[in-house]
Motif scaffolding. Structure first.
Motif: not given
Length: 146
Positions: A96-114
């Motif tokens: 939700g945060v990625t879709m609506l705000t491009i993220g807050y930086g509190d959670i970061t994906p690794i690997g293919i998640g990026r």
């Protein structure tokens, strides 16, 4: 990764892409329900909300499924093992945060998640643009008919 994992991800991707492309194309049906008009209305607004919800839940499910394969979301700079319920909550929150705000930086994906996060962010920018372009296009068509 197992074949079941890939099949689940493929199914979720299909639902996400179908929802987004149907919305962009201006389909008059949403899940088989016929919409009455194509200019701005509560129906189009609800269609946008439902499309956003499908994309957020879909990507959340993809992040959650991938968490079982060892691809995790990093919280606060540290890799944490959480319960399946905690992982699901983190996955949907991150989506939700990625879709609506491009993220807050509190959670970061690794690997293919990026890559998935980039695709989701792009969809988050394209949907409102498609919505506005569709409204302008329909408004111009209505004026041409008059």
């Amino acid at each position: 990764m197992t074949i079941i994992t890939w099949l689940l991800i493929a199914a979720v991707c299909y639902v996400i892409s179908k929802s987004v492309f149907d919305f962009i194309r201006g389909e008059k049906k949403l899940f088989g329900v016929e919409m009455r008009e194509r200019r701005f209305s509560s129906e189009i607004f609800y269609t946008l909300i439902i499309t956003y919800t499908i994309v957020i839940i879909g990507f959340g499910l993809i992040y959650f499924i991938l968490s079982f394969e060892g691809i995790l979301l990093v919280e606060g700079g540290e890799l944490r093992q959480v319960s399946p319920i905690g992982s699901m909550i983190h996955s949907f929150y991150f989506s939700g945060v990625t879709m609506l705000t491009i993220g807050y930086g509190d959670i970061t994906p690794i690997g293919i998640g990026r890559l998935l996060a980039l695709i989701e962010a792009l969809i988050g920018y394209v949907l409102p643009t498609a919505f506005v372009i569709g409204l302008v296009h329909n408004s111009n068509q209505d004026r041409a008919r008059d």
